[in-house]
Design a protein around this motif. Structure first.
Motif, mmCIF file in Angstrom:
data_model
loop_
_atom_site.group_PDB
_atom_site.id
_atom_site.type_symbol
_atom_site.label_atom_id
_atom_site.label_comp_id
_atom_site.label_asym_id
_atom_site.label_seq_id
_atom_site.Cartn_x
_atom_site.Cartn_y
_atom_site.Cartn_z
ATOM 1 N N PHE A 11 -12.225 35.606 24.381
ATOM 2 C CA PHE A 11 -12.656 35.258 23.017
ATOM 3 C C PHE A 11 -11.560 34.491 22.281
ATOM 4 C CE2 PHE A 11 -12.243 36.393 18.532
ATOM 5 C CZ PHE A 11 -13.360 35.741 18.031
ATOM 6 N N PHE A 29 -16.044 20.218 12.194
ATOM 7 C CA PHE A 29 -15.771 21.650 12.206
ATOM 8 C C PHE A 29 -16.994 22.429 11.704
ATOM 9 C CE2 PHE A 29 -14.122 25.662 10.628
ATOM 10 C CZ PHE A 29 -13.258 26.046 11.648
ATOM 11 N N ALA A 33 -19.362 25.149 13.616
ATOM 12 C CA ALA A 33 -19.664 26.494 13.089
ATOM 13 C C ALA A 33 -21.183 26.709 13.062
ATOM 14 C CB ALA A 33 -19.074 26.653 11.692
ATOM 15 N N ARG A 37 -24.156 29.249 15.480
ATOM 16 C CA ARG A 37 -25.289 30.050 14.989
ATOM 17 C C ARG A 37 -26.598 29.644 15.652
ATOM 18 N NH1 ARG A 37 -21.114 30.237 11.947
ATOM 19 N NH2 ARG A 37 -20.761 32.096 10.660
ATOM 20 N N LEU A 57 -17.780 42.309 21.113
ATOM 21 C CA LEU A 57 -16.393 42.404 20.632
ATOM 22 C C LEU A 57 -16.139 43.759 19.972
ATOM 23 C CD1 LEU A 57 -15.709 38.856 19.123
ATOM 24 C CD2 LEU A 57 -14.739 39.827 21.206
ATOM 25 N N HIS A 112 -8.991 39.251 7.858
ATOM 26 C CA HIS A 112 -9.493 37.967 8.357
ATOM 27 C C HIS A 112 -11.011 37.841 8.195
ATOM 28 C CE1 HIS A 112 -9.632 34.387 10.693
ATOM 29 N NE2 HIS A 112 -10.170 34.923 11.757
ATOM 30 N N PHE A 116 -12.576 34.894 6.010
ATOM 31 C CA PHE A 116 -13.330 33.743 6.511
ATOM 32 C C PHE A 116 -14.817 34.014 6.746
ATOM 33 C CE2 PHE A 116 -9.344 31.471 8.008
ATOM 34 C CZ PHE A 116 -9.503 30.442 7.099
ATOM 35 N N THR A 117 -15.154 35.236 7.170
ATOM 36 C CA THR A 117 -16.558 35.465 7.534
ATOM 37 C C THR A 117 -17.395 35.839 6.320
ATOM 38 O OG1 THR A 117 -15.872 36.120 9.733
ATOM 39 C CG2 THR A 117 -18.099 36.725 9.097
ATOM 40 N N PRO A 130 -17.335 26.340 5.912
ATOM 41 C CA PRO A 130 -16.212 26.984 6.606
ATOM 42 C C PRO A 130 -14.980 26.084 6.663
ATOM 43 C CG PRO A 130 -18.235 27.216 7.895
ATOM 44 C CD PRO A 130 -18.555 26.313 6.740
ATOM 45 N N LEU A 134 -11.249 26.813 5.209
ATOM 46 C CA LEU A 134 -10.064 26.750 6.077
ATOM 47 C C LEU A 134 -8.987 25.878 5.438
ATOM 48 C CD1 LEU A 134 -9.545 27.547 9.253
ATOM 49 C CD2 LEU A 134 -9.746 25.114 9.573
ATOM 50 N N PHE A 138 -5.252 27.094 3.696
ATOM 51 C CA PHE A 138 -3.947 26.811 4.290
ATOM 52 C C PHE A 138 -3.152 25.761 3.518
ATOM 53 C CE2 PHE A 138 -5.965 28.573 8.314
ATOM 54 C CZ PHE A 138 -5.413 29.830 8.096
ATOM 55 N N TYR A 147 -1.062 34.350 8.241
ATOM 56 C CA TYR A 147 -1.665 33.983 9.529
ATOM 57 C C TYR A 147 -0.590 33.764 10.598
ATOM 58 C CZ TYR A 147 -6.476 34.063 8.086
ATOM 59 O OH TYR A 147 -7.716 34.517 7.680
ATOM 60 N N VAL A 151 -0.517 35.758 14.068
ATOM 61 C CA VAL A 151 -0.608 35.047 15.348
ATOM 62 C C VAL A 151 0.614 35.361 16.222
ATOM 63 C CG1 VAL A 151 -0.580 32.732 16.368
ATOM 64 C CG2 VAL A 151 -2.167 33.245 14.509
ATOM 65 N N LEU A 154 0.011 38.621 17.667
ATOM 66 C CA LEU A 154 -0.961 38.472 18.759
ATOM 67 C C LEU A 154 -0.264 37.947 20.023
ATOM 68 C CD1 LEU A 154 -3.903 38.402 19.789
ATOM 69 C CD2 LEU A 154 -4.093 36.097 18.850
ATOM 70 N N PRO A 200 -3.184 25.578 10.702
ATOM 71 C CA PRO A 200 -2.598 25.940 9.405
ATOM 72 C C PRO A 200 -1.410 25.056 9.018
ATOM 73 C CG PRO A 200 -2.815 27.886 10.794
ATOM 74 C CD PRO A 200 -3.277 26.730 11.597
HETATM 75 C C1 HEM Z 1 -4.711 30.565 12.412
HETATM 76 C C2 HEM Z 1 -5.460 31.477 12.949
HETATM 77 C C3 HEM Z 1 -6.944 31.641 12.736
HETATM 78 C C4 HEM Z 1 -7.843 30.861 12.052
HETATM 79 C C5 HEM Z 1 -7.604 29.555 11.313
HETATM 80 C C6 HEM Z 1 -9.140 31.494 12.183
HETATM 81 C C7 HEM Z 1 -10.315 31.011 11.621
HETATM 82 C C8 HEM Z 1 -11.537 31.649 11.655
HETATM 83 C C9 HEM Z 1 -12.733 31.209 10.975
HETATM 84 C C10 HEM Z 1 -12.831 29.945 10.114
HETATM 85 C C11 HEM Z 1 -13.708 32.105 11.239
HETATM 86 C C12 HEM Z 1 -15.143 32.099 10.701
HETATM 87 C C13 HEM Z 1 -16.057 31.258 11.518
HETATM 88 C C14 HEM Z 1 -17.426 31.208 10.863
HETATM 89 O O1 HEM Z 1 -17.879 32.237 10.329
HETATM 90 O O2 HEM Z 1 -18.007 30.138 10.907
HETATM 91 C C15 HEM Z 1 -13.145 33.112 12.121
HETATM 92 C C16 HEM Z 1 -13.844 34.186 12.650
HETATM 93 C C17 HEM Z 1 -13.277 35.170 13.446
HETATM 94 N N1 HEM Z 1 -11.956 35.280 13.826
HETATM 95 FE FE1 HEM Z 1 -10.506 33.947 13.387
HETATM 96 N N2 HEM Z 1 -9.015 32.633 12.939
HETATM 97 C C18 HEM Z 1 -7.681 32.761 13.287
HETATM 98 C C19 HEM Z 1 -7.106 33.764 14.028
HETATM 99 C C20 HEM Z 1 -7.785 34.850 14.547
HETATM 100 C C21 HEM Z 1 -7.185 35.896 15.313
HETATM 101 C C22 HEM Z 1 -5.713 35.979 15.657
HETATM 102 C C23 HEM Z 1 -8.186 36.773 15.637
HETATM 103 C C24 HEM Z 1 -8.130 38.055 16.437
HETATM 104 C C25 HEM Z 1 -7.103 38.857 16.485
HETATM 105 C C26 HEM Z 1 -9.408 36.266 15.082
HETATM 106 C C27 HEM Z 1 -10.632 36.864 15.189
HETATM 107 C C28 HEM Z 1 -11.805 36.408 14.603
HETATM 108 C C29 HEM Z 1 -13.086 37.056 14.735
HETATM 109 C C30 HEM Z 1 -13.371 38.355 15.522
HETATM 110 C C31 HEM Z 1 -14.008 36.276 14.027
HETATM 111 C C32 HEM Z 1 -15.511 36.485 13.915
HETATM 112 C C33 HEM Z 1 -15.911 37.335 12.789
HETATM 113 C C34 HEM Z 1 -17.432 37.355 12.693
HETATM 114 O O3 HEM Z 1 -18.019 36.302 12.489
HETATM 115 O O4 HEM Z 1 -17.985 38.433 12.811
HETATM 116 N N3 HEM Z 1 -9.137 35.100 14.418
HETATM 117 N N4 HEM Z 1 -11.818 32.816 12.343
#
Ligand code: HEM
Length: 209
Positions: A11, A29, A33, A37, A57, A112, A116-117, A130, A134, A138, A147, A151, A154, A200
């Motif tokens: 993932f 982007f 997104a 869906r 997940l 997070h 974002f969600t 989205p 983003l 940033f 972030y 990271v 991670l 970022p």
């Molecule tokens: C710079 C780092 C990151 C950025 C810019 C980022 C950006 C995003 C964005 C924009 C979404 C929403 C997508 C949408 O709904 O259209 C998202 C969802 C998600 N991200 Fe990240 N992410 C980052 C790092 C991480 C990391 C490190 C993890 C895990 C440890 C993570 C786990 C998730 C998960 C699980 C979702 C889905 C949530 C859901 O829709 O239920 N992300 N991320």
């Protein structure tokens, strides 16, 4: 622990690749997104594939955390006194870093998703797109800071986690194989950290307007 961890690795790599779409522009982007869906429609309802992924997940997270706490309490019961040998001290440090790093990642994940969600936490304005969320987020240095810390945590987690998963699954069949496993763990951790941090920092420094 190993199998759920490898599901996360898959993932994470896909998520990192998806984030890099921001270099193709905000429209690309947002389109990406939206495609997430529409995946597998009309066989599945709109957003259905995304929900299946979320359930996988979430189940993996429950399994991973359960295994972590089971190991944590087993290790605590097994040994109360300190070890005298330095190699053991190092492995104790690594296991502590994995535990607390894992807890930190869990807390980050809550933040997070709210950011974002669900759009509950708005850092620099309220946007439906989205990509706009983003980019606007940033532009704020402390958001990049949060972030970056997550990271890096991670990356550390992956460095040991990928190696540990390979050991658990018996991939260390020879010294050369163990070495390859170590190299794979370093590669995955480095690619993940660099790939996640590129958007970022590119936004913060105005490379992505
Ligand atoms: C710079 C780092 C990151 C950025 C810019 C980022 C950006 C995003 C964005 C924009 C979404 C929403 C997508 C949408 O709904 O259209 C998202 C969802 C998600 N991200 Fe990240 N992410 C980052 C790092 C991480 C990391 C490190 C993890 C895990 C440890 C993570 C786990 C998730 C998960 C699980 C979702 C889905 C949530 C859901 O829709 O239920 N992300 N991320």
């Amino acid at each position: 622990m190993a199998i759920t961890g490898l599901i996360f690795v898959g993932f994470i790599l896909a998520h990192m690749y998806g984030n890099l779409m921001i270099f193709a522009g905000e429209e690309a982007f947002d389109e990406y997104a939206e495609h997430l869906r529409e995946l597998l429609t009309p066989m599945l309802p709109y957003g259905g594939a995304l929900w299946i992924l979320r359930i996988v997940l979430l189940a993996s997270l429950v399994g991973h955390a359960y295994a972590a706490f089971a190991l944590w309490s087993r290790a605590g019961k097994a040994r109360k006194s300190r070890y005298a040998v330095s190699g053991v001290a190092k492995s104790l440090f690594v296991s502590k870093a994995m535990r607390w790093g894992g807890v930190a990642l869990l807390l980050f994940l809550v933040f997070h998703i709210l950011h974002f969600t669900t759009n509950t936490i708005q850092i620099n304005g309220d946007f439906d797109s989205p990509a706009a969320r983003l980019v606007s987020s940033f532009e704020v240095w402390w958001a990049v800071g949060i972030y970056t810390l997550a990271v890096l945590a991670l990356g550390m987690h992956l460095l040991h986690g990928v190696w540990g998963a390979g050991m658990t699954l018996g991939l260390n069949t020879s010294i050369a194989a163990a070495e390859r496993l170590r190299i794979a763990a370093v590669l995955i951790a480095v690619v993940t950290v660099v790939g996640f941090l590129l958007p970022p920092f590119a936004i913060l420094f105005g490379i992505i307007p």
